[in-house]
Write a protein that holds these residues in place. Structure first.
Motif, PDB file in Angstrom:
ATOM      1  N   ALA A 206      51.309 109.963  73.209  1.00 32.84           N
ATOM      2  CA  ALA A 206      52.444 110.894  73.133  1.00 32.84           C
ATOM      3  C   ALA A 206      53.696 110.214  73.665  1.00 32.84           C
ATOM      4  N   GLY A 207      54.675 110.066  72.805  1.00 27.02           N
ATOM      5  CA  GLY A 207      55.929 109.431  73.193  1.00 27.02           C
ATOM      6  C   GLY A 207      57.116 110.353  73.048  1.00 27.02           C
ATOM      7  N   ASP A 208      58.282 109.766  72.751  1.00 26.85           N
ATOM      8  CA  ASP A 208      59.528 110.516  72.614  1.00 26.85           C
ATOM      9  C   ASP A 208      59.797 111.379  73.839  1.00 26.85           C
ATOM     10  N   ALA A 209      59.640 110.793  75.003  1.00 28.75           N
ATOM     11  CA  ALA A 209      59.886 111.475  76.273  1.00 28.75           C
ATOM     12  C   ALA A 209      60.721 110.551  77.149  1.00 28.75           C
ATOM     13  N   PHE A 210      61.237 111.084  78.247  1.00 26.97           N
ATOM     14  CA  PHE A 210      62.048 110.260  79.127  1.00 26.97           C
ATOM     15  C   PHE A 210      61.950 110.727  80.576  1.00 26.97           C
ATOM     16  N   ASN A 216      62.635 111.125  93.927  1.00 30.61           N
ATOM     17  CA  ASN A 216      61.563 110.985  94.901  1.00 30.61           C
ATOM     18  C   ASN A 216      60.999 109.560  94.893  1.00 30.61           C
ATOM     19  N   SER A 217      60.711 109.021  96.067  1.00 29.91           N
ATOM     20  CA  SER A 217      60.225 107.646  96.159  1.00 29.91           C
ATOM     21  C   SER A 217      58.762 107.499  95.746  1.00 29.91           C
ATOM     22  N   ILE A 218      58.014 108.607  95.739  1.00 34.17           N
ATOM     23  CA  ILE A 218      56.585 108.565  95.426  1.00 34.17           C
ATOM     24  C   ILE A 218      56.325 108.833  93.949  1.00 34.17           C
ATOM     25  N   TYR A 219      57.092 109.708  93.341  1.00 33.74           N
ATOM     26  CA  TYR A 219      56.852 110.067  91.947  1.00 33.74           C
ATOM     27  C   TYR A 219      58.172 110.378  91.252  1.00 33.74           C
ATOM     28  N   PHE A 220      58.120 110.381  89.904  1.00 32.87           N
ATOM     29  CA  PHE A 220      59.270 110.834  89.128  1.00 32.87           C
ATOM     30  C   PHE A 220      58.829 111.953  88.191  1.00 32.87           C
ATOM     31  N   SER A 221      59.791 112.705  87.696  1.00 31.34           N
ATOM     32  CA  SER A 221      59.516 113.829  86.804  1.00 31.34           C
ATOM     33  C   SER A 221      59.910 113.463  85.379  1.00 31.34           C
ATOM     34  N   SER A 222      59.138 113.959  84.401  1.00 30.47           N
ATOM     35  CA  SER A 222      59.340 113.594  83.001  1.00 30.47           C
ATOM     36  C   SER A 222      59.167 114.823  82.103  1.00 30.47           C
ATOM     37  N   ASN A 223      59.362 114.626  80.806  1.00 32.97           N
ATOM     38  CA  ASN A 223      59.066 115.674  79.832  1.00 32.97           C
ATOM     39  C   ASN A 223      58.008 115.198  78.843  1.00 32.97           C
ATOM     40  N   LEU A 224      56.980 114.550  79.344  1.00 27.52           N
ATOM     41  CA  LEU A 224      55.843 114.107  78.546  1.00 27.52           C
ATOM     42  C   LEU A 224      55.007 115.300  78.096  1.00 27.52           C
ATOM     43  N   ASP A 225      54.430 115.213  76.895  1.00 28.24           N
ATOM     44  CA  ASP A 225      53.519 116.242  76.398  1.00 28.24           C
ATOM     45  C   ASP A 225      52.126 115.973  76.968  1.00 28.24           C
ATOM     46  N   THR A 226      51.788 116.635  78.059  1.00 22.82           N
ATOM     47  CA  THR A 226      50.505 116.379  78.714  1.00 22.82           C
ATOM     48  C   THR A 226      49.825 117.675  79.123  1.00 22.82           C
ATOM     49  N   PHE A 227      48.523 117.590  79.325  1.00 24.78           N
ATOM     50  CA  PHE A 227      47.679 118.741  79.637  1.00 24.78           C
ATOM     51  C   PHE A 227      46.651 118.328  80.691  1.00 24.78           C
TER      52      PHE A 227
END
Length: 287
Positions: A206-210, A216-227
């Motif tokens: 699944a692509g077309d995300a950013f 945050n130094s530990i994690y980042f937030s995205s709009n990936l299509d995930t479950f």
């Protein structure tokens, strides 16, 4: 979903790590998940070879003919949604990396909570759909690995770090380990993709995300299509193919629509976002 390389102005609410949040994910924009037979990008196909599903040992049967058969439930969603009826054998995802000349398998910390749990898991490469309508899933027995040792694991409520590093029972000889970021961080707005097993399904790309929120130094937030089931999936820089992090938690997976279950859909810059543990937050790889 159509990729929009813009910086989101919304400030996403950062929630405490909970078991439920770790399982929930969602679709942003259009559903971009592809089966392996639908993937045409050579780099994506190569990256997918180094990803695997975590499957309970009792769901993997050695057929004694060079193949192993997977068993599990099946996805039940509205008839107009993707992947209705496909097998759901995996409970988490993960990927193979090389660190200082030695192979390790990486997944989410909430996927494996102890050495004993690790020993009850098979790490199955090549669990994918090769032809339309495929219903049975057999993989080469050589693609099935066991846990030798859970070498490092963190699941922290204080800083939301979430990862596990496993030593497999033998060296993986027939595919190339992935490379991962060891310093710095991915840029906000960078295009990314995820490869794993949403809802336990065969491998999906699944692509077309950013990258949406990068503070945050530990994690980042995205709009990936995930479950749920994508937990532990490798999240790649779409430009370089380097692993940027591990998919660990996000928005609610499904909603009910006219009496059937369907993925929850969000706009590209709405809902809570999908959180990705940075590879630079894996303590074991700093040694």
């Amino acid at each position: 979903m159509k990729l929009r390389m813009i910086l989101t102005t919304a400030v996403m609410t950062l929630t405490a790590l909970t078991a439920q949040a770790s399982m929930d994910k969602v679709v942003y924009g259009e559903d971009n998940r592809l089966d392996i037979f639908e993937v045409t990008n050579p780099m994506h196909l190569k990256l997918a070879k180094a990803t695997a599903g975590l499957v309970k040992s009792y769901s993997v049967e050695d057929m004694r003919d060079g193949q192993s058969k997977l068993s599990g439930g099946s996805l039940s969603v509205c008839s107009d949604e993707k992947f209705d009826g496909q097998m759901t054998a995996a409970f988490c995802s993960g990927f193979l990396v090389d660190h200082k000349g030695e192979q390790f398998f990486v997944t989410a910390g909430h996927c494996i909570d102890s050495q004993r749990a690790c020993e009850g898991i098979k790490f199955v490469f090549d669990y994918n759909v090769q032809t339309p309508g495929q219903t049975q899933h057999k993989v080469p027995t050589s693609s099935v690995y066991s846990c030798k040792k859970l070498v490092d694991r963190v699941l922290s409520r204080s800083n939301s770090n979430d990862y596990a590093v496993v030593k497999l029972d033998r060296k993986v000889e027939d595919r190339e380990a992935l490379t991962f970021r060891t310093e710095g961080k991915v840029s906000t707005g960078e295009e990314i993709l995820v490869i794993g097993h949403p809802s336990g399904l065969p491998t999906k790309v699944a692509g077309d995300a950013f990258v949406r929120n990068n503070n945050n130094s530990i994690y980042f937030s995205s709009n990936l299509d995930t479950f749920g089931g994508n937990s532990g999936s490798a999240v790649f820089n779409a430009r370089t193919g380097e692993v940027e992090g591990i998919l660990v938690r996000g928005e609610q997976d499904y909603v009910f629509r006219n009496g059937c279950k369907a993925p929850k859909y969000c706009e590209m810059d709405s809902c809570r976002g999908e959180d990705v543990t940075r590879t630079t937050a894996i303590n074991f790889f700093k040694r």
